[in-house]
Design a protein around this motif. Structure first.
Motif, mmCIF file in Angstrom:
data_model
loop_
_atom_site.group_PDB
_atom_site.id
_atom_site.type_symbol
_atom_site.label_atom_id
_atom_site.label_comp_id
_atom_site.label_asym_id
_atom_site.label_seq_id
_atom_site.Cartn_x
_atom_site.Cartn_y
_atom_site.Cartn_z
ATOM 1 N N LYS A 48 33.030 -36.055 64.851
ATOM 2 C CA LYS A 48 32.049 -35.212 64.149
ATOM 3 C C LYS A 48 30.738 -35.135 64.919
ATOM 4 O O LYS A 48 30.198 -34.041 65.136
ATOM 5 C CB LYS A 48 31.794 -35.761 62.754
ATOM 6 N N ALA A 49 30.205 -36.262 65.323
ATOM 7 C CA ALA A 49 28.911 -36.281 66.015
ATOM 8 C C ALA A 49 28.984 -35.564 67.358
ATOM 9 O O ALA A 49 28.059 -34.832 67.736
ATOM 10 C CB ALA A 49 28.439 -37.721 66.212
ATOM 11 N N THR A 50 30.073 -35.727 68.079
ATOM 12 C CA THR A 50 30.200 -35.101 69.398
ATOM 13 C C THR A 50 30.330 -33.591 69.274
ATOM 14 O O THR A 50 29.690 -32.844 70.023
ATOM 15 C CB THR A 50 31.392 -35.699 70.170
ATOM 16 N N LEU A 51 31.136 -33.119 68.337
ATOM 17 C CA LEU A 51 31.267 -31.670 68.146
ATOM 18 C C LEU A 51 29.955 -31.046 67.683
ATOM 19 O O LEU A 51 29.601 -29.945 68.108
ATOM 20 C CB LEU A 51 32.399 -31.360 67.160
ATOM 21 N N ASN A 52 29.220 -31.744 66.820
ATOM 22 C CA ASN A 52 27.900 -31.256 66.409
ATOM 23 C C ASN A 52 26.960 -31.186 67.610
ATOM 24 O O ASN A 52 26.179 -30.238 67.738
ATOM 25 C CB ASN A 52 27.309 -32.156 65.322
ATOM 26 N N HIS A 53 27.025 -32.177 68.497
ATOM 27 C CA HIS A 53 26.163 -32.171 69.674
ATOM 28 C C HIS A 53 26.475 -30.973 70.577
ATOM 29 O O HIS A 53 25.556 -30.302 71.062
ATOM 30 C CB HIS A 53 26.332 -33.475 70.462
ATOM 31 N N ILE A 54 27.747 -30.698 70.809
ATOM 32 C CA ILE A 54 28.116 -29.537 71.630
ATOM 33 C C ILE A 54 27.492 -28.275 71.034
ATOM 34 O O ILE A 54 26.893 -27.463 71.738
ATOM 35 C CB ILE A 54 29.650 -29.393 71.725
ATOM 36 N N LEU A 55 27.614 -28.109 69.723
ATOM 37 C CA LEU A 55 27.115 -26.904 69.065
ATOM 38 C C LEU A 55 25.595 -26.797 69.141
ATOM 39 O O LEU A 55 25.067 -25.734 69.476
ATOM 40 C CB LEU A 55 27.575 -26.872 67.602
ATOM 41 N N THR A 56 24.876 -27.864 68.821
ATOM 42 C CA THR A 56 23.411 -27.767 68.807
ATOM 43 C C THR A 56 22.857 -27.527 70.208
ATOM 44 O O THR A 56 21.886 -26.773 70.367
ATOM 45 C CB THR A 56 22.757 -29.009 68.168
ATOM 46 N N VAL A 57 23.482 -28.101 71.219
ATOM 47 C CA VAL A 57 23.038 -27.833 72.593
ATOM 48 C C VAL A 57 23.358 -26.390 72.975
ATOM 49 O O VAL A 57 22.563 -25.727 73.650
ATOM 50 C CB VAL A 57 23.654 -28.859 73.573
ATOM 51 N N ASP A 58 24.501 -25.881 72.539
ATOM 52 C CA ASP A 58 24.802 -24.462 72.754
ATOM 53 C C ASP A 58 23.720 -23.588 72.130
ATOM 54 O O ASP A 58 23.232 -22.646 72.751
ATOM 55 C CB ASP A 58 26.157 -24.092 72.149
ATOM 56 N N TRP A 59 23.346 -23.870 70.895
ATOM 57 C CA TRP A 59 22.286 -23.091 70.234
ATOM 58 C C TRP A 59 21.000 -23.112 71.055
ATOM 59 O O TRP A 59 20.350 -22.089 71.233
ATOM 60 C CB TRP A 59 21.994 -23.666 68.858
ATOM 61 N N GLU A 79 12.908 -28.072 69.143
ATOM 62 C CA GLU A 79 13.480 -29.211 68.422
ATOM 63 C C GLU A 79 14.211 -28.780 67.154
ATOM 64 O O GLU A 79 15.041 -29.518 66.634
ATOM 65 C CB GLU A 79 12.383 -30.224 68.085
ATOM 66 N N ARG A 80 13.927 -27.557 66.682
ATOM 67 C CA ARG A 80 14.569 -27.107 65.439
ATOM 68 C C ARG A 80 16.087 -26.987 65.588
ATOM 69 O O ARG A 80 16.818 -27.073 64.602
ATOM 70 C CB ARG A 80 13.972 -25.793 64.959
ATOM 71 N N PHE A 81 16.563 -26.818 66.842
ATOM 72 C CA PHE A 81 18.002 -26.719 67.055
ATOM 73 C C PHE A 81 18.701 -28.056 66.849
ATOM 74 O O PHE A 81 19.923 -28.105 66.727
ATOM 75 C CB PHE A 81 18.297 -26.166 68.454
ATOM 76 N N PHE A 82 17.918 -29.135 66.822
ATOM 77 C CA PHE A 82 18.487 -30.480 66.705
ATOM 78 C C PHE A 82 18.064 -31.176 65.409
ATOM 79 O O PHE A 82 18.173 -32.390 65.296
ATOM 80 C CB PHE A 82 18.069 -31.314 67.920
ATOM 81 N N GLU A 83 17.574 -30.408 64.460
ATOM 82 C CA GLU A 83 17.165 -30.962 63.164
ATOM 83 C C GLU A 83 17.906 -30.230 62.049
ATOM 84 O O GLU A 83 17.620 -29.050 61.806
ATOM 85 C CB GLU A 83 15.649 -30.821 62.991
ATOM 86 N N PRO A 84 18.860 -30.875 61.429
ATOM 87 C CA PRO A 84 19.285 -32.247 61.671
ATOM 88 C C PRO A 84 20.134 -32.363 62.926
ATOM 89 O O PRO A 84 20.663 -31.362 63.425
ATOM 90 C CB PRO A 84 20.103 -32.591 60.428
ATOM 91 N N GLU A 85 20.277 -33.576 63.386
ATOM 92 C CA GLU A 85 21.045 -33.822 64.609
ATOM 93 C C GLU A 85 22.512 -33.441 64.445
ATOM 94 O O GLU A 85 23.147 -32.980 65.377
ATOM 95 C CB GLU A 85 20.921 -35.305 64.985
ATOM 96 N N GLU A 86 23.037 -33.646 63.251
ATOM 97 C CA GLU A 86 24.431 -33.293 62.949
ATOM 98 C C GLU A 86 24.432 -32.359 61.736
ATOM 99 O O GLU A 86 24.581 -32.795 60.602
ATOM 100 C CB GLU A 86 25.255 -34.553 62.661
ATOM 101 N N PRO A 87 24.266 -31.061 61.962
ATOM 102 C CA PRO A 87 24.123 -30.141 60.827
ATOM 103 C C PRO A 87 25.378 -29.945 59.986
ATOM 104 O O PRO A 87 25.287 -29.481 58.852
ATOM 105 C CB PRO A 87 23.701 -28.827 61.489
ATOM 106 N N PHE A 88 26.553 -30.289 60.508
ATOM 107 C CA PHE A 88 27.790 -30.037 59.765
ATOM 108 C C PHE A 88 28.621 -31.305 59.622
ATOM 109 O O PHE A 88 28.930 -31.960 60.609
ATOM 110 C CB PHE A 88 28.619 -28.942 60.446
#
Length: 195
Positions: A48-59, A79-88
């Motif tokens: 979950k955390a890794t897939l969220n990281h891929i997505l937020t960095v893409d954004w 920083e708004r792209f990483f708040e929250p760090e794991e949006p899903f």
């Protein structure tokens, strides 16, 4: 047959990214919620955390790339792209959001031309503005995605779901190995390779 241009290669990389994410998410969507959330040996500690990281960095990077393409400044509050760090917390929602990001990257790369690859993109960091050429930034983005997808692939090995094959995209004689995924995505070999 004419050789492919560098800008077209970047477009094929964007398609490859979308295909690999599609295939990876097909596997992840078979996980139980407990398996999806479970702590694992990895940099981000779970699928979950890794897939969220891929997505937020893409954004984050897509905002910078698309803003430059439109002639606009990037989002000043990066920083708004990483708040929250794991949006899903749900793999199905995460999969849908990642597919949207993948489509944005394909659309962006479809507009590129070789003589535009040296243009500079501004990336707003917390305490400075980084400037990178489009070619270098896209190369970095693709590498980031490949790196972290590999981590998810490795974590899947420790679940009830078999990790999918993710390296059958570029070889012409392996088209049959991706045909089902292309049908699901609505893509064709001709659409991607231009023949």
């Amino acid at each position: 047959m004419q050789p492919l241009s560098l800008s077209h290669h970047l477009l094929t990389m964007a398609y490859q990214n979308g295909w690999a994410n599609h295939r990876l998410y097909k596997a992840c969507l078979q996980l139980s919620q407990d398996e999806f959330l479970a702590p694992r040996c990895s940099f981000f500690g779970s699928i979950k955390a890794t897939l969220n990281h891929i997505l937020t960095v893409d954004w984050f990077y897509l905002n910078a790339l698309e803003s430059e393409q439109r002639g606009e400044a990037p989002e000043p509050d990066s920083e708004r792209f990483f708040e929250p760090e794991e949006p899903f917390a749900d793999c199905e929602l995460l999969s849908a959001e990642q597919a949207q990001a993948d489509h944005r990257l394909i659309a962006y790369c479809s507009q590129l031309r070789d003589d535009q690859l040296q243009r500079y993109v501004s990336i707003v960091r917390p305490d400075w503005v980084q400037r990178e050429q489009r070619l270098r930034l896209l190369s970095h983005l693709f590498e980031h995605q490949i790196h972290h997808r590999g981590q998810v692939h490795g974590m899947l090995s420790d679940t009830s779901v078999r990790p999918p094959q993710l390296d059958e995209f570029f070889c012409e004689e392996e088209a049959n190995l991706r045909a089902q995924d292309f049908a699901e995505l609505g893509w064709s070999e001709a659409q991607i390779w231009g023949r």
